[in-house]
Design a protein around this motif. Sequence first.
Motif, PDB file in Angstrom:
ATOM      1  N   LEU A 507       0.825  -1.205   0.000  1.00 50.78           N
ATOM      2  CA  LEU A 507       0.000   0.000   0.000  1.00 50.78           C
ATOM      3  C   LEU A 507       0.863   1.260   0.000  1.00 50.78           C
ATOM      4  O   LEU A 507       0.544   2.246  -0.678  1.00 50.78           O
ATOM      5  CB  LEU A 507      -0.931  -0.003   1.212  1.00 50.78           C
ATOM      6  CG  LEU A 507      -2.038  -1.066   1.201  1.00 50.78           C
ATOM      7  CD1 LEU A 507      -2.776  -1.078   2.536  1.00 50.78           C
ATOM      8  CD2 LEU A 507      -3.019  -0.819   0.056  1.00 50.78           C
ATOM      9  N   GLY A 508       1.960   1.242   0.747  1.00 54.02           N
ATOM     10  CA  GLY A 508       2.862   2.393   0.772  1.00 54.02           C
ATOM     11  C   GLY A 508       3.493   2.659  -0.584  1.00 54.02           C
ATOM     12  O   GLY A 508       3.604   3.807  -1.016  1.00 54.02           O
ATOM     13  N   MET A 511       0.772   4.194  -2.872  1.00 56.28           N
ATOM     14  CA  MET A 511       0.437   5.584  -2.565  1.00 56.28           C
ATOM     15  C   MET A 511       1.479   6.560  -3.093  1.00 56.28           C
ATOM     16  O   MET A 511       1.163   7.715  -3.404  1.00 56.28           O
ATOM     17  CB  MET A 511       0.297   5.767  -1.054  1.00 56.28           C
ATOM     18  CG  MET A 511      -0.954   5.147  -0.462  1.00 56.28           C
ATOM     19  SD  MET A 511      -2.488   5.829  -1.156  1.00 56.28           S
ATOM     20  CE  MET A 511      -2.411   7.510  -0.591  1.00 56.28           C
ATOM     21  N   ASN A 520      -2.319   5.415  -7.010  1.00 54.99           N
ATOM     22  CA  ASN A 520      -2.569   6.037  -5.712  1.00 54.99           C
ATOM     23  C   ASN A 520      -4.053   5.958  -5.353  1.00 54.99           C
ATOM     24  O   ASN A 520      -4.420   5.590  -4.226  1.00 54.99           O
ATOM     25  CB  ASN A 520      -2.094   7.493  -5.763  1.00 54.99           C
ATOM     26  CG  ASN A 520      -2.464   8.315  -4.546  1.00 54.99           C
ATOM     27  OD1 ASN A 520      -3.621   8.695  -4.381  1.00 54.99           O
ATOM     28  ND2 ASN A 520      -1.489   8.631  -3.712  1.00 54.99           N
ATOM     29  N   ALA A 523      -5.238   2.428  -4.268  1.00 54.50           N
ATOM     30  CA  ALA A 523      -4.911   2.111  -2.878  1.00 54.50           C
ATOM     31  C   ALA A 523      -5.857   2.832  -1.923  1.00 54.50           C
ATOM     32  O   ALA A 523      -6.315   2.262  -0.924  1.00 54.50           O
ATOM     33  CB  ALA A 523      -3.462   2.508  -2.588  1.00 54.50           C
ATOM     34  N   TYR A 524      -6.156   4.094  -2.229  1.00 53.77           N
ATOM     35  CA  TYR A 524      -7.060   4.865  -1.373  1.00 53.77           C
ATOM     36  C   TYR A 524      -8.472   4.276  -1.390  1.00 53.77           C
ATOM     37  O   TYR A 524      -9.129   4.179  -0.355  1.00 53.77           O
ATOM     38  CB  TYR A 524      -7.078   6.321  -1.828  1.00 53.77           C
ATOM     39  CG  TYR A 524      -7.895   7.230  -0.938  1.00 53.77           C
ATOM     40  CD1 TYR A 524      -7.461   7.538   0.352  1.00 53.77           C
ATOM     41  CD2 TYR A 524      -9.090   7.777  -1.375  1.00 53.77           C
ATOM     42  CE1 TYR A 524      -8.203   8.371   1.172  1.00 53.77           C
ATOM     43  CE2 TYR A 524      -9.839   8.605  -0.562  1.00 53.77           C
ATOM     44  CZ  TYR A 524      -9.391   8.902   0.711  1.00 53.77           C
ATOM     45  OH  TYR A 524     -10.136   9.720   1.526  1.00 53.77           O
ATOM     46  N   ALA A 527      -8.678   1.281   0.764  1.00 51.47           N
ATOM     47  CA  ALA A 527      -8.721   1.603   2.194  1.00 51.47           C
ATOM     48  C   ALA A 527     -10.082   2.133   2.614  1.00 51.47           C
ATOM     49  O   ALA A 527     -10.655   1.694   3.608  1.00 51.47           O
ATOM     50  CB  ALA A 527      -7.630   2.630   2.521  1.00 51.47           C
ATOM     51  N   ILE A 541      -5.593  -0.509   7.698  1.00 52.67           N
ATOM     52  CA  ILE A 541      -5.268  -0.204   6.301  1.00 52.67           C
ATOM     53  C   ILE A 541      -5.433   1.286   6.033  1.00 52.67           C
ATOM     54  O   ILE A 541      -4.611   1.911   5.366  1.00 52.67           O
ATOM     55  CB  ILE A 541      -6.164  -1.043   5.367  1.00 52.67           C
ATOM     56  CG1 ILE A 541      -5.780  -2.518   5.462  1.00 52.67           C
ATOM     57  CG2 ILE A 541      -6.063  -0.557   3.924  1.00 52.67           C
ATOM     58  CD1 ILE A 541      -6.730  -3.446   4.758  1.00 52.67           C
ATOM     59  N   VAL A 545      -2.430   3.791   4.726  1.00 53.01           N
ATOM     60  CA  VAL A 545      -2.572   4.509   3.461  1.00 53.01           C
ATOM     61  C   VAL A 545      -2.443   6.015   3.683  1.00 53.01           C
ATOM     62  O   VAL A 545      -1.750   6.717   2.924  1.00 53.01           O
ATOM     63  CB  VAL A 545      -3.928   4.159   2.807  1.00 53.01           C
ATOM     64  CG1 VAL A 545      -4.312   5.188   1.755  1.00 53.01           C
ATOM     65  CG2 VAL A 545      -3.867   2.774   2.193  1.00 53.01           C
ATOM     66  N   GLY A 549       0.699   8.315   2.252  1.00 50.84           N
ATOM     67  CA  GLY A 549       0.409   9.398   1.317  1.00 50.84           C
ATOM     68  C   GLY A 549       0.904  10.751   1.785  1.00 50.84           C
ATOM     69  O   GLY A 549       1.046  11.687   0.979  1.00 50.84           O
ATOM     70  N   SER A 587      -1.146  14.231  -1.263  1.00 51.30           N
ATOM     71  CA  SER A 587       0.054  13.677  -1.898  1.00 51.30           C
ATOM     72  C   SER A 587       0.479  14.472  -3.113  1.00 51.30           C
ATOM     73  O   SER A 587       1.659  14.491  -3.484  1.00 51.30           O
ATOM     74  CB  SER A 587      -0.197  12.221  -2.315  1.00 51.30           C
ATOM     75  OG  SER A 587      -0.618  11.440  -1.231  1.00 51.30           O
ATOM     76  N   GLY A 613       4.204   2.507   5.588  1.00 54.85           N
ATOM     77  CA  GLY A 613       3.126   1.527   5.538  1.00 54.85           C
ATOM     78  C   GLY A 613       3.435   0.296   6.366  1.00 54.85           C
ATOM     79  O   GLY A 613       2.573  -0.213   7.107  1.00 54.85           O
TER      80      GLY A 613
END
Length: 683
Positions: A507-508, A511, A520, A523-524, A527, A541, A545, A549, A587, A613
């Motif tokens: 996830l990191g 992002m 990005n 992933a958002y 979450a 999570i 996230v 970000g 971000s 993350g």
Amino acid sequence: MSESIINTKLVRLDADLGADKQEVITSLAGVVADAGRAAPVETLAADALAREAKSPTGVPGGIAIPHCRSEAVTEPTLGFARLSRAVDFGGPDGDANIVFLIAAPAGGGKEHLKILSKLARALVRQDFTDALRNASSEEEIVTLVTDVVNAAPKKKAAPAAAEAAAPAKAGVTKIVAITACPTGIAHTYMAADSLTQTAEKRDDVELVVETQGSSSVTPLDPAVIEAADAVIFATDVGVKDRERFAGKPVIESGVKRAINEPVQMIDEAIAASKNPNARRVAGTAQAASSTAEEGEGLSVGKRIQQSVMTGVSYMVPFVAAGGLLLALGFLFGGYDMANGWKAIATGFSLTDLPGHTVMVDGAEMTFERSGFLLYIGAVLFATGQAAMGFIVAALSGYIAYAMAGRPGIAPGFVGGAISVTLGAGFIGGLITGLLAGFIAHWIGSWKVNRMVASLMPVVIIPLLTSLIVGLLMFLLLGRPLESIMTGLQNWLSSMSGSSAVVLGIILGLMMCFDLGGPVNKAAYLFATAGLSTGDQASLQIMAAVMAAGMVPPIAMSLATFLRKNLFTPAEQENGKSAWLLGLSFVSEGAIPFAAADPFRVIPSMMLGGATTGALSMLFGVGSRAPHGGIFVFFAIDPLWGWIVALLAGIAVSTVAVIMFKQFWPNKTIQAEAAKAEAQKVAA
């Protein structure tokens, strides 16, 4: 205003302004600032470079028109350079040696945009560009440009309704076109004139263009549209009131193709008008965020990607409002209030406040807080739950809207609601949105008589599409999608130790890969989609996230502070505000750095995001808020773990980007930074 849009201080003849377009744009921004038209210069340069990063501004004829609207600009301005060393601006026929920097005030009215659009339109005229190349003095350039922007617009009589509705002459195809670019300053009008001038040289076509730019929009006469044999959409943004063209054969591309290949586009439109199987306009515009691939129409994959991103962008306000209201509910009412919020919010009032003990589903439940705090917390929580209840339907509805226009909204929302009913969650919402969009688009392409056509977008398309989507979900797709969603939730709930850390790393990385782009956003979405369930795994999570970000803007800001000599003046200026964007979980604050130097910045940011993350998941940090960054600290637990994870990621990214730039230097950025430093010393 137009008399002073350019003067001799803003002209550079046969000058060497740098080896690449970044240097040329930065130098021209300095010219504008030195003329007293912009301050600070770094902001103007950053805004122009950010616009250039979206798509190159090179146009046919060895010309480039970098442009932007910027808070730094005090009045509409044209900076001009005839380069002694041509530079690649991504033009279709090689390097450019004529460059206009079009600088418009961010909050200005439309009058100055009309002036700038006149210049853009003149750049497709061979006589004007030849005169610019042959000019012998700055005064001559100023006169040429001033004459163009002061010239009264040519009034071309619009076809009368009867004339427009008349059948086309034998062998003549009637075409209407829409041109639009993101800023609406230059490419919009250049594309329009390129198509118009090409059509005027031909005897087999009549073409009328509607420019949907920033200066003005004069809609096409409905009679002209009705009489048209085909439509050209040359846009990088959505077409306003797209449904006006429903049923017409359409050729669709990015705006630059109309500038570079007007003959081919007109030929394709003529061919489409004679092809009964040609693609036709089904409904309203695709979302404003859509960007058509240049040189061709929208592919299926591109259209799906843009539609999903549209759905996510429309869903985010529901998530942000609902999630933050849930967090505020916990802040006021206490976390145990979540077990009885509905009974408290509906069973009490300001004149009848709850005590510590409340009847919930026939049983007494004791809460830590009481009175006004417990009641207002429950009300906030209930409001947040209402907003969160729309997220799957909004995701589905606006995916369908992006694909089929307004007729797709109702079936998309219906499909999303069915997904929630069946337990298919956000995965079901994605599927129903795409299904509703495809089906509505397909039904909209049916050839029907005029009486039925008026009912299509309002009644027939929503009815049939909702029916088909509902049947597919209840009879075929609902249970498999529910099983997938249940399995995903069970897997998330069972995560611990190394598996949770691995997910945090993934996830990191996502992002920080494209800083607000599709990866990005994916992933958002992952979450936020689980946030409404309230289970601990989903909260973890969300925390990972959000923290990941936040890393890139803060890290880049810190790096510009620690090692200024590794960054351009524009980047140093951006660094002064990027930290605040990072703390707010925006971000995109790191995009200007990544656009200028992607091979050093993006890997560095991904390293820090993965670190954050992983640590956030390792510490078991959970966030009940989907947005807000450090300003929703009260919704994060344990806060210390989240801060440690965030600081560790920032440190890793900061060190990494400094090392990359130090030991693998970007020569262009180094030269620009050194030049700025020398100017400071000289001053």
